[in-house]
Motif scaffolding. Structure first.
Motif, short mmCIF file in Angstrom:
data_model
loop_
_atom_site.label_atom_id
_atom_site.label_comp_id
_atom_site.label_asym_id
_atom_site.label_seq_id
_atom_site.Cartn_x
_atom_site.Cartn_y
_atom_site.Cartn_z
N VAL A 10 0.87 -1.17 0.00
CA VAL A 10 0.00 0.00 0.00
C VAL A 10 0.91 1.22 0.00
N THR A 11 0.71 2.13 -0.95
CA THR A 11 1.57 3.30 -1.11
C THR A 11 0.83 4.56 -0.71
N PHE A 12 1.49 5.38 0.10
CA PHE A 12 0.95 6.66 0.55
C PHE A 12 1.76 7.78 -0.08
N ASP A 13 1.11 8.74 -0.71
CA ASP A 13 1.76 9.98 -1.12
C ASP A 13 1.76 10.89 0.11
N CYS A 14 2.90 11.52 0.40
CA CYS A 14 2.97 12.36 1.59
C CYS A 14 4.12 13.35 1.47
N ALA A 15 4.20 14.24 2.45
CA ALA A 15 5.26 15.25 2.47
C ALA A 15 6.49 14.76 3.23
N GLU A 16 6.28 13.98 4.29
CA GLU A 16 7.38 13.51 5.13
C GLU A 16 7.30 11.99 5.30
N PRO A 17 7.85 11.24 4.33
CA PRO A 17 7.71 9.79 4.34
C PRO A 17 8.14 9.09 5.63
N GLU A 18 9.28 9.43 6.17
CA GLU A 18 9.73 8.72 7.37
C GLU A 18 8.82 9.00 8.55
N ARG A 19 8.43 10.23 8.72
CA ARG A 19 7.54 10.60 9.84
C ARG A 19 6.21 9.85 9.76
N GLY A 67 0.88 -9.09 6.82
CA GLY A 67 0.29 -7.89 6.25
C GLY A 67 1.11 -7.32 5.12
N PRO A 68 0.52 -6.43 4.34
CA PRO A 68 1.26 -5.84 3.22
C PRO A 68 2.32 -4.84 3.69
N ARG A 69 3.32 -4.66 2.88
CA ARG A 69 4.32 -3.61 3.11
C ARG A 69 3.63 -2.27 2.88
N LEU A 70 3.97 -1.28 3.70
CA LEU A 70 3.48 0.08 3.49
C LEU A 70 4.65 0.92 2.99
N TYR A 71 4.43 1.64 1.91
CA TYR A 71 5.46 2.44 1.27
C TYR A 71 5.00 3.89 1.25
N PHE A 72 5.87 4.80 1.63
CA PHE A 72 5.55 6.21 1.75
C PHE A 72 6.48 6.98 0.83
N GLN A 73 5.90 7.73 -0.10
CA GLN A 73 6.73 8.46 -1.06
C GLN A 73 6.40 9.95 -1.00
N ARG A 74 7.45 10.72 -1.05
CA ARG A 74 7.29 12.18 -1.01
C ARG A 74 6.75 12.67 -2.35
N VAL A 75 5.76 13.53 -2.28
CA VAL A 75 5.21 14.17 -3.47
C VAL A 75 5.19 15.68 -3.21
N PRO A 76 5.27 16.49 -4.27
CA PRO A 76 5.35 17.94 -4.06
C PRO A 76 4.02 18.58 -3.66
N GLU A 77 2.92 17.99 -4.09
CA GLU A 77 1.63 18.61 -3.80
C GLU A 77 1.07 18.11 -2.47
N GLY A 78 0.28 18.95 -1.83
CA GLY A 78 -0.39 18.57 -0.60
C GLY A 78 -1.66 17.80 -0.88
N LYS A 79 -2.22 17.22 0.16
CA LYS A 79 -3.49 16.50 0.04
C LYS A 79 -4.61 17.50 -0.21
N VAL A 80 -5.46 17.19 -1.19
CA VAL A 80 -6.50 18.13 -1.59
C VAL A 80 -7.91 17.58 -1.33
N VAL A 81 -8.13 16.31 -1.64
CA VAL A 81 -9.46 15.73 -1.52
C VAL A 81 -9.43 14.46 -0.67
N LYS A 82 -10.60 13.96 -0.36
CA LYS A 82 -10.74 12.74 0.42
C LYS A 82 -10.07 11.58 -0.32
N ASN A 83 -9.47 10.67 0.46
CA ASN A 83 -8.89 9.46 -0.13
C ASN A 83 -9.97 8.67 -0.86
N ARG A 84 -9.61 8.04 -1.96
CA ARG A 84 -10.52 7.12 -2.64
C ARG A 84 -10.36 5.71 -2.08
N VAL A 85 -9.24 5.43 -1.42
CA VAL A 85 -8.98 4.16 -0.76
C VAL A 85 -8.46 4.51 0.62
#
Length: 145
Positions: A10-19, A67-85
């Protein structure tokens, strides 16, 4: 035709992946995997990367391997809308009524202390049991179920 079971993460787009990854380690009992071969720590590995790739990603894993691996990747844009998943954190499995609510409320309090935000209690409606909608430290929605 034979069915094929596939591994997934499961991959999360975020600003601070380690945090964010360390937050989810606390939520789920996950752990940070060992650093790549040849590196004593993740910090050492991170410093070996080109500047534009430093702090760009982080991961955590279920120590049991179930359980699945969780992966966190830094993206330049902030969260704008509700998650679809979203993730459902199964804190009250098998419980109903007030017993379920008590377990969910206790887990909610623990997660709020870690930086999560409580959004809404959805009470049992005759079809679905109660759950609590929450957000992680960067606003990703999840449910305590």
């Amino acid at each position: 035709m034979a069915s094929m079971i596939k591994q997934f993460q499961v991959t999360f787009d975020c600003a601070e992946p380690e945090r964010v990854a360390r937050f989810w380690c606390e939520v789920l009992g996950y752990v940070v995997p060992p650093p790549p071969e040849g590196f004593a720590t993740w910090d050492e590995f991170n410093r070996s990367l080109p500047p534009e790739r430093q702090d760009a990603a982080f991961a955590c894993v279920d120590p049991t391997g179930a359980g699945p691996r969780l992966y966190f990747q830094r993206v330049p844009e902030g969260k704008v809308v509700k998650n679809r998943v979203h993730l459902d954190v199964r804190a009250g499995t098998g419980l109903v009524g007030e017993e379920r609510l008590a377990v969910l409320e206790a887990e909610c309090a623990r997660l709020v202390a870690l930086g999560a935000v409580r959004v809404q209690l959805l009470r049992a409606d005759g079809v679905n049991e109660s759950c609590i909608v929450m957000q992680d430290i960067e606003g990703h929605e999840f449910c305590l179920d």
